[in-house]
Design a protein around this motif. Structure first.
Motif, PDB file in Angstrom:
ATOM      1  N   GLU A 152      -3.178  27.047  -7.689  1.00 19.64           N
ATOM      2  CA  GLU A 152      -4.651  26.925  -7.018  1.00 19.64           C
ATOM      3  C   GLU A 152      -4.062  26.137  -6.240  1.00 19.64           C
ATOM      4  OE1 GLU A 152      -8.501  23.790  -7.204  1.00 19.64           O
ATOM      5  OE2 GLU A 152      -7.367  23.995  -9.368  1.00 19.64           O
ATOM      6  N   GLN A 153      -2.840  25.436  -5.373  1.00 16.71           N
ATOM      7  CA  GLN A 153      -2.766  24.621  -4.116  1.00 16.71           C
ATOM      8  C   GLN A 153      -1.392  25.760  -2.734  1.00 16.71           C
ATOM      9  OE1 GLN A 153      -1.212  20.996  -5.675  1.00 16.71           O
ATOM     10  NE2 GLN A 153      -3.269  20.493  -5.943  1.00 16.71           N
ATOM     11  N   GLU A 154      -1.079  27.168  -3.832  1.00 15.46           N
ATOM     12  CA  GLU A 154      -0.986  27.503  -2.451  1.00 15.46           C
ATOM     13  C   GLU A 154      -0.565  28.689  -2.469  1.00 15.46           C
ATOM     14  OE1 GLU A 154       3.167  27.251  -4.320  1.00 15.46           O
ATOM     15  OE2 GLU A 154       3.191  28.941  -6.359  1.00 15.46           O
ATOM     16  N   SER A 155      -0.846  29.454  -1.604  1.00 17.81           N
ATOM     17  CA  SER A 155      -1.028  31.047  -0.730  1.00 17.81           C
ATOM     18  C   SER A 155      -0.428  31.919  -2.232  1.00 17.81           C
ATOM     19  CB  SER A 155      -0.452  31.463   0.364  1.00 17.81           C
ATOM     20  OG  SER A 155       0.722  31.339   0.674  1.00 17.81           O
ATOM     21  N   VAL A 156      -0.939  33.114  -2.220  1.00 15.84           N
ATOM     22  CA  VAL A 156      -0.748  34.193  -2.652  1.00 15.84           C
ATOM     23  C   VAL A 156       1.269  34.912  -1.483  1.00 15.84           C
ATOM     24  CG1 VAL A 156      -0.652  36.732  -3.272  1.00 15.84           C
ATOM     25  CG2 VAL A 156      -2.634  35.348  -3.667  1.00 15.84           C
ATOM     26  N   GLN A 157       0.646  34.576  -1.243  1.00  9.40           N
ATOM     27  CA  GLN A 157       2.004  35.017   0.162  1.00  9.40           C
ATOM     28  C   GLN A 157       3.124  33.930  -0.551  1.00  9.40           C
ATOM     29  OE1 GLN A 157       2.577  37.105   2.134  1.00  9.40           O
ATOM     30  NE2 GLN A 157       4.265  37.066   2.695  1.00  9.40           N
ATOM     31  N   ASP A 158       3.360  33.218  -0.385  1.00 12.55           N
ATOM     32  CA  ASP A 158       3.776  32.179  -1.480  1.00 12.55           C
ATOM     33  C   ASP A 158       5.006  32.368  -1.912  1.00 12.55           C
ATOM     34  OD1 ASP A 158       3.333  29.923   0.783  1.00 12.55           O
ATOM     35  OD2 ASP A 158       2.320  29.342  -0.359  1.00 12.55           O
ATOM     36  N   VAL A 159       3.251  33.191  -2.973  1.00 17.21           N
ATOM     37  CA  VAL A 159       4.710  33.623  -4.260  1.00 17.21           C
ATOM     38  C   VAL A 159       5.050  35.200  -3.941  1.00 17.21           C
ATOM     39  CG1 VAL A 159       3.460  33.837  -6.788  1.00 17.21           C
ATOM     40  CG2 VAL A 159       3.018  32.808  -6.032  1.00 17.21           C
ATOM     41  N   ARG A 160       4.851  35.833  -3.840  1.00 22.81           N
ATOM     42  CA  ARG A 160       4.960  37.012  -2.977  1.00 22.81           C
ATOM     43  C   ARG A 160       6.679  36.533  -2.452  1.00 22.81           C
ATOM     44  NH1 ARG A 160       2.565  41.782  -3.072  1.00 22.81           N
ATOM     45  NH2 ARG A 160      -0.638  41.250  -3.005  1.00 22.81           N
ATOM     46  N   ALA A 161       6.468  35.947  -1.601  1.00 27.12           N
ATOM     47  CA  ALA A 161       8.222  35.416  -1.291  1.00 27.12           C
ATOM     48  C   ALA A 161       9.408  34.925  -1.725  1.00 27.12           C
ATOM     49  CB  ALA A 161       7.736  34.038   0.034  1.00 27.12           C
ATOM     50  N   VAL A 162       9.049  33.867  -2.911  1.00 26.55           N
ATOM     51  CA  VAL A 162       9.552  34.518  -4.003  1.00 26.55           C
ATOM     52  C   VAL A 162       9.743  35.191  -5.199  1.00 26.55           C
ATOM     53  CG1 VAL A 162       9.798  32.416  -6.563  1.00 26.55           C
ATOM     54  CG2 VAL A 162       8.082  31.447  -4.496  1.00 26.55           C
ATOM     55  N   MET A 163       9.170  36.432  -5.519  1.00 26.52           N
ATOM     56  CA  MET A 163       8.957  37.593  -6.091  1.00 26.52           C
ATOM     57  C   MET A 163       9.970  38.299  -4.646  1.00 26.52           C
ATOM     58  SD  MET A 163       7.543  37.537  -8.901  1.00 26.52           S
ATOM     59  CE  MET A 163       7.688  39.288  -8.971  1.00 26.52           C
ATOM     60  N   GLU A 164       9.624  37.883  -3.609  1.00 24.51           N
ATOM     61  CA  GLU A 164      10.665  38.982  -2.889  1.00 24.51           C
ATOM     62  C   GLU A 164      12.285  38.368  -3.357  1.00 24.51           C
ATOM     63  OE1 GLU A 164      11.999  41.654  -0.781  1.00 24.51           O
ATOM     64  OE2 GLU A 164       9.521  41.468  -1.267  1.00 24.51           O
ATOM     65  N   VAL A 165      12.853  37.125  -2.877  1.00 26.04           N
ATOM     66  CA  VAL A 165      14.208  36.860  -3.005  1.00 26.04           C
ATOM     67  C   VAL A 165      14.684  36.962  -4.856  1.00 26.04           C
ATOM     68  CG1 VAL A 165      15.886  35.029  -2.763  1.00 26.04           C
ATOM     69  CG2 VAL A 165      14.119  35.509  -0.912  1.00 26.04           C
TER      70      VAL A 165
END
Length: 280
Positions: A100-113
């Protein structure tokens, strides 16, 4: 070129990766010790000198999110050694937060690495490992088995890596390549201090603040009794050395006890026997 077995290890500037590079070199492997920023190689080079294995370790730049960087590094390894016998996927990054408190882009960045980075390197290395009948060892986490509060993105990435490697293992085995995952629990390294989102998580926690405080307190207690990087690395080196590596290995009794809550098939042999039968 060298007749020594050659292993490429990602994320070797500190922690488990550094300890694995030293441990593999001590076991007689020629080590391509990679990191995104080779300016951070001082700790590894110092440890190599102290352990009298400097001649067995070559520091190389590799960014797991950059296919060109990966290809260049592998080309250098083959030019210098003529072979690649093993890959250790260790590079990764933690992340603290809730959806709820972070962006989907934040999640994508974690998945990317943590997910796509592993796939990028493994895909590029597989033809070389087929040629040598080598192996892939991927460091996941107990968080790849049990989802943990405020680690949604990180655990999702590690779950994805575990599922990918569990599915790949029987296929790779038909070409002579062994695939394993390694599940550390709490490890005393710089990984925790580098966790993304940590500094601002409490400030932005809002209604989740009490739960986050409780989680952070529990984490402090867990890491007070953390395993050493050398202890975790020993499990990885054992997988490099053994004739028949297990698919799934936990690096400590604490990790085994934690994952046992979910895993009755502790070493992955039952699942591997099942899925290998599907394609035999």
């Amino acid at each position: 070129m060298t007749s020594e077995k050659t292993v490429l290890i990602t994320g070797t500037s500190s922690g488990i990766g550094l300890a694995t590079a030293i441990g593999a070199a001590r076991a007689g492997w020629s080590v391509a010790a990679t990191m995104r920023d080779t300016g951070k190689a001082d700790a590894l080079l110092k440890a190599a000198a102290e352990n009298d294995v400097a001649g067995h370790i070559q520091v190389k730049r590799l960014d797991v999110a950059d296919p060109e960087s990966i290809a260049t590094c592998l080309d250098e390894v083959i030019a210098e050694h003529g072979r690649l016998d093993a890959l250790v996927n260790n590079a990764g990054a933690g992340h603290l937060g809730t959806l709820e408190q972070e962006s989907v882009q934040d999640v994508r960045a974690v998945m990317e690495v943590n997910f796509f980075g592993v796939l990028n390197v493994t895909k590029a290395a597989l033809p070389l490992l087929r040629a040598s009948k080598g192996r892939v060892v991927t460091v996941t986490s107990v968080g790849g088995v049990i989802g943990q509060p405020f680690n949604e993105a990180y655990c999702a990435a590690k779950f994805a890596v575990e599922g990918f490697m569990e599915s790949l293992a029987p296929v790779a085995a038909t070409a002579g390549v062994a695939v394993s995952v390694v599940e550390p629990g709490a490890v005393a390294s710089e990984f925790v201090s580098n966790v993304g989102g940590r500094d601002t998580a409490l400030e932005q926690a809002g209604p989740y603040a009490p739960a986050l405080r409780a989680y952070l307190a529990r984490s402090r207690d867990a890491f007070a009794a953390a395993q050493t990087p050398q202890g975790a690395a020993a499990s990885i080196v054992e997988l490099l050395e053994t004739d028949q590596p297990a698919f799934r290995v936990q690096t400590s009794e604490a990790a085994r006890a934690f994952t046992a809550v979910k895993l009755n098939d502790g070493d992955g042999s039952a699942v591997q026997a099942l899925t290998r039968a599907w394609i035999a």
